[in-house]
Design an enzyme around this catalytic site. Structure first.
Site, PDB file in Angstrom:
ATOM      1  N   HIS A 156       3.452  -4.483  -2.657  1.00 44.22           N
ATOM      2  CA  HIS A 156       4.195  -3.347  -2.078  1.00 44.22           C
ATOM      3  C   HIS A 156       3.672  -3.141  -0.658  1.00 44.22           C
ATOM      4  CE1 HIS A 156       5.242  -1.076  -6.090  1.00 44.22           C
ATOM      5  NE2 HIS A 156       6.327  -1.626  -5.599  1.00 44.22           N
ATOM      6  N   CYS A 250      -0.038   5.353  -3.884  1.00 43.31           N
ATOM      7  CA  CYS A 250       0.895   5.054  -4.983  1.00 43.31           C
ATOM      8  C   CYS A 250       1.156   6.288  -5.832  1.00 43.31           C
ATOM      9  CB  CYS A 250       0.338   3.959  -5.890  1.00 43.31           C
ATOM     10  SG  CYS A 250       0.132   2.388  -5.081  1.00 43.31           S
TER      11      CYS A 250
HETATM   12  N1  ARG Z   1       1.750  -1.077 -11.937  1.00 44.78           N
HETATM   13  C1  ARG Z   1       2.610  -0.625 -10.895  1.00 44.78           C
HETATM   14  C2  ARG Z   1       3.570  -1.727 -10.508  1.00 44.78           C
HETATM   15  O1  ARG Z   1       3.171  -2.852 -10.464  1.00 44.78           O
HETATM   16  C3  ARG Z   1       1.805  -0.176  -9.715  1.00 44.78           C
HETATM   17  C4  ARG Z   1       2.630   0.470  -8.648  1.00 44.78           C
HETATM   18  C5  ARG Z   1       1.815   0.888  -7.482  1.00 44.78           C
HETATM   19  N2  ARG Z   1       2.549   1.683  -6.576  1.00 44.78           N
HETATM   20  C6  ARG Z   1       2.623   1.525  -5.262  1.00 44.78           C
HETATM   21  N3  ARG Z   1       3.245   2.405  -4.565  1.00 44.78           N
HETATM   22  N4  ARG Z   1       2.116   0.459  -4.663  1.00 44.78           N
HETATM   23  O2  ARG Z   1       4.739  -1.489 -10.240  1.00 44.78           O
END
Ligand code: ARG
Length: 257
Positions: A156, A250
């Site tokens: 991300h 996150c």
């Molecule tokens: N386990 C989640 C996923 O892989 C983590 C998300 C983390 N969020 C972020 N904004 N980077 O989607």
């Protein structure tokens, strides 16, 4: 924010997640509470969405959508495990009187879409589609700049780039394609360039209110660079939530009036 009442790692959709490694939900809740209380102490207003059983990643509220000028652009998740979170977050915003634009293209909200002043930086490569970048630009009327992520650990945009103010960012260049690095150098010649040591503990997954920067306390080079520039770094340990691949940012969906 969404309390991690049902947090665990039961599937694997990014390289940080290992379902065989045990998680401690009480510790996750305690760490999240500390993050929440820190925002409150700094004078920020927090809205809470009810956690839904069976959605262990719902704590990562940043992925729930994007809010710009009071308009909410909904998330449309990449993986089936998280898909029900999209409508859950959209419903919250509808219930609270926001204009909600339902995305037709795949995107993971503020996980990949970061506002910097009048511009929006949008990641692609692992989750959010470039088609959503175009869709978003039409919805919010702000220039959306596509940045390509190339390292699966930084799946991300908010794992590789942190917005510090309306004009300043910190980022880890190696997470981006060659062309995207040149875009970032051109737009932000004075950016803080994060060290690998800080990037690999998701040190860039922090939240700045323009003065205070909440981040992983293990990102020590970043903390020093922030202090040097007049920011106040505040280390908050969210190690349990790192097992799901996320940190402070996150867990935080910023509601922009
Ligand atoms: N386990 C989640 C996923 O892989 C983590 C998300 C983390 N969020 C972020 N904004 N980077 O989607």
């Amino acid at each position: 924010m969404c309390r991690p009442t049902h947090f665990t790692v039961s599937y694997e959709i990014n390289p940080w997640m290992h379902p065989t490694v045990p998680t401690d939900t009480d510790l996750a809740v305690a760490q999240w509470q500390e993050l929440h209380d820190t925002y409150v102490r700094l004078g920020h207003r927090i809205e809470l969405i009810d956690p839904v059983e069976g959605l262990p990643d719902m704590v990562y509220a940043a992925n729930g959508g994007l809010v710009s000028d009071g308009v909410m652009y909904t998330a449309k998740f990449t993986y089936p495990q998280r898909m029900p979170e999209g409508p859950a977050y959209a419903q919250w915003f509808t219930d609270h009187g926001y204009r909600v634009h339902t995305a037709t293209e795949t995107n993971e909200g503020e996980g990949d879409i970061l506002t910097v002043g009048d511009y929006v930086l949008a990641g692609t490569g692992f989750r959010t589609s470039t088609a959503s970048h175009t869709e978003l630009q039409e919805v919010i009327g702000k220039p959306v700049i596509t940045l390509r992520l190339v390292d699966p650990r930084f799946y991300h945009l908010d794992t590789a780039l942190m917005v510090l103010s309306d004009t300043e960012i910190a980022y880890y260049p190696e997470a981006f394609s060659e062309g995207s690095r040149r875009v970032l150098e051109r737009l932000f010649p004075d950016a803080i360039v994060a060290t690998e040591a800080d990037a690999v503990v998701l040190g860039l997954n922090g939240v700045s209110d323009g003065r205070h920067v909440i981040h992983n306390p293990r990102a020590t080079d970043l903390a020093a660079a922030l202090s040097e520039r007049g920011f106040e770094p505040i280390g908050i340990d969210t190690s349990e939530l790192l097992k799901g691949g996320g940190g402070a940012k996150c867990c935080t969906l910023e509601i922009r009036a």
